[in-house]
Design a protein around this motif. Structure first.
Motif, PDB file in Angstrom:
ATOM      1  N   GLY A 258       0.821  -1.204   0.000  1.00 28.12           N
ATOM      2  CA  GLY A 258       0.000   0.000   0.000  1.00 28.12           C
ATOM      3  C   GLY A 258       0.852   1.250   0.000  1.00 28.12           C
TER       4      GLY A 258
ATOM      5  N   ILE B 141      -2.861  -9.737  -0.762  1.00 31.81           N
ATOM      6  CA  ILE B 141      -1.854  -8.799  -0.257  1.00 31.81           C
ATOM      7  C   ILE B 141      -0.489  -9.109  -0.851  1.00 31.81           C
ATOM      8  CG2 ILE B 141      -0.635  -8.001   1.810  1.00 31.81           C
ATOM      9  CD1 ILE B 141      -3.275  -8.412   3.342  1.00 31.81           C
TER      10      ILE B 141
ATOM     11  N   CYS C  95       4.031  -2.164   6.198  1.00 31.30           N
ATOM     12  CA  CYS C  95       2.691  -1.711   5.844  1.00 31.30           C
ATOM     13  C   CYS C  95       2.200  -0.677   6.856  1.00 31.30           C
ATOM     14  CB  CYS C  95       1.732  -2.903   5.827  1.00 31.30           C
ATOM     15  SG  CYS C  95       0.033  -2.489   5.344  1.00 31.30           S
TER      16      CYS C  95
ATOM     17  N   PRO D  70      -1.333   0.167   7.517  1.00 37.12           N
ATOM     18  CA  PRO D  70      -2.673  -0.255   7.082  1.00 37.12           C
ATOM     19  C   PRO D  70      -3.727   0.823   7.294  1.00 37.12           C
ATOM     20  CG  PRO D  70      -2.157  -1.219   9.202  1.00 37.12           C
ATOM     21  CD  PRO D  70      -0.914  -0.514   8.755  1.00 37.12           C
TER      22      PRO D  70
ATOM     23  N   CYS E 113     -11.075   0.558   5.810  1.00 39.80           N
ATOM     24  CA  CYS E 113     -11.511  -0.667   5.129  1.00 39.80           C
ATOM     25  C   CYS E 113     -12.474  -1.372   6.061  1.00 39.80           C
ATOM     26  CB  CYS E 113     -10.327  -1.571   4.793  1.00 39.80           C
ATOM     27  SG  CYS E 113      -9.458  -2.224   6.227  1.00 39.80           S
TER      28      CYS E 113
ATOM     29  N   GLU F 243      -8.368  -1.636  10.961  1.00 44.89           N
ATOM     30  CA  GLU F 243      -6.984  -2.076  11.072  1.00 44.89           C
ATOM     31  C   GLU F 243      -6.849  -3.534  11.506  1.00 44.89           C
ATOM     32  OE1 GLU F 243      -3.525   0.257  13.164  1.00 44.89           O
ATOM     33  OE2 GLU F 243      -4.612  -0.870  14.692  1.00 44.89           O
TER      34      GLU F 243
ATOM     35  N   PHE G  33      -7.724  -6.085   8.774  1.00 50.38           N
ATOM     36  CA  PHE G  33      -6.754  -6.039   7.686  1.00 50.38           C
ATOM     37  C   PHE G  33      -5.469  -6.777   8.085  1.00 50.38           C
ATOM     38  CE2 PHE G  33      -3.291  -4.315   5.211  1.00 50.38           C
ATOM     39  CZ  PHE G  33      -3.822  -4.186   3.939  1.00 50.38           C
ATOM     40  N   ILE G  34      -4.991  -6.529   9.300  1.00 52.34           N
ATOM     41  CA  ILE G  34      -3.748  -7.173   9.749  1.00 52.34           C
ATOM     42  C   ILE G  34      -3.958  -8.669   9.942  1.00 52.34           C
ATOM     43  CG2 ILE G  34      -2.012  -7.259  11.576  1.00 52.34           C
ATOM     44  CD1 ILE G  34      -2.485  -4.256  12.001  1.00 52.34           C
TER      45      ILE G  34
ATOM     46  N   MET H  37      -3.657 -10.149   6.680  1.00 54.41           N
ATOM     47  CA  MET H  37      -2.256 -10.165   6.262  1.00 54.41           C
ATOM     48  C   MET H  37      -1.495 -11.315   6.926  1.00 54.41           C
ATOM     49  SD  MET H  37       0.684  -7.238   6.780  1.00 54.41           S
ATOM     50  CE  MET H  37      -0.454  -5.938   6.265  1.00 54.41           C
TER      51      MET H  37
ATOM     52  N   THR I 208       4.134  -4.655  10.239  1.00 56.06           N
ATOM     53  CA  THR I 208       3.067  -3.689   9.992  1.00 56.06           C
ATOM     54  C   THR I 208       2.972  -2.727  11.167  1.00 56.06           C
ATOM     55  OG1 THR I 208       0.704  -3.400   9.508  1.00 56.06           O
ATOM     56  CG2 THR I 208       1.283  -5.165  11.028  1.00 56.06           C
TER      57      THR I 208
END
Length: 290
Positions: free
Chosen positions: A102, A159, A175, A177, A222, A226, A229-230, A233, A249
């Motif tokens: 990103g 990702i 990242c 995020p 998103c 956070e 998303f993590i 990932m 991250t």
């Protein structure tokens, strides 16, 4: 701030204006009797960043489109310095290569990683406009395009897949995020930030809120925010454990850490958390490997 970060001292506006004369329009004497800018002014922040990148890191030019994320340079440099410490735990390789997930239109992490430590970098993003500007930013300064490659992630659900090539190895991934769970939450966070910077304008609608650091939807929020998303990932990192040295991250909210630790332990990943602080802002890097 990391001891090797060269942004410990107050901004030298005289030197910065010499490097980027357009900054002079936004500099004024503040309440403390020293030069400053209005950090709630988008244009002022963009020109300050451009001046910092020209003065401290030798860039010829740096631009981002309107309303895209304009990152604070000192904090971004901190991440790079702490990454070097992390890599040094296993002995620093001669030639280091990393992936910024990103990277955004600003492409700031790959640029700083190369200018500070001469690392080679890959920057990935899902936004075609961000890809275009990131490429323009590395093409603006001689040598950057030889060390940084920008790759378009065409599948939002992925990702690492589609970005890391077959048999390609990187020493780390990094990242920043999207940390909000919705557009409404992102707007509230921006309004809080503006209030903290002294902007007391009576905003009523999202159109009236000017993001002082900018930010597109995919940069700021998103679904699930956070933490989700993590977690995604971490789950996807298992398939790339032989092709990445350290996965890392930023984690802005410390309350997310226990669930992330639990997931990492379940997957039998070694992990550690590196605290970071810039002024009153507290953050941390979560790092793991298999």
């Amino acid at each position: 701030m990391h001891p090797n970060n060269n942004h410990h001292a107050p901004y030298d506006f005289k030197a910065l204006i010499q490097a980027h004369p357009l900054l002079s329009k936004y500099v004024h004497v503040g309440k403390a009797g020293i030069d400053t800018i209005n950090f709630a002014d988008t244009n002022a922040v963009v020109h300050l960043n451009t001046a910092l990148l020209k003065h401290h890191y030798g860039l010829n030019d740096w631009r981002i489109p309107p309303n895209y994320l304009c990152p604070p340079i000192p904090g971004r440099a901190d991440y790079i310095h702490y990454l070097k410490d992390l890599l040094a735990q296993d002995g620093l390789p001669t030639h280091i290569k990393g992936l910024d997930i990103g990277t955004g239109a600003n492409c700031i992490y790959p640029i700083l990683a190369n200018r500070i430590y001469q690392w080679h970098m890959i920057g990935s993003d899902i936004n075609p406009a961000a890809i275009s500007y990131a490429k323009a930013n590395i093409n603006a300064t001689k040598g950057l395009n030889e060390a940084i490659e920008i790759r378009h992630q065409t599948t939002n659900a992925h990702i690492f897949e589609g970005i890391l090539l077959e048999n390609e190895y990187v020493h780390f991934t990094m990242c920043n995020p999207p940390f909000h769970a919705s557009e409404e939450e992102a707007l509230k966070g921006t309004l809080r930030k503006l209030r903290n910077l002294g902007d007391q304008a009576p905003y009523r609608t999202k159109k009236e809120i000017v993001l002082n650091f900018g930010g597109q939807a995919n940069e700021l929020w998103c679904n699930g925010g956070e933490a989700l998303f993590i977690k995604r990932m971490i789950k996807q990192s298992v398939a790339f454990k032989s092709r990445v040295g350290w996965f890392t991250t930023l984690v802005s909210k410390k309350e997310h850490l226990p669930k992330l630790y639990k997931q990492l332990s379940k997957l039998k990943a070694t992990h550690q958390t590196i605290p970071m602080a810039q002024g009153h802002k507290q953050s941390r890097i979560l790092a793991w490997k298999f």
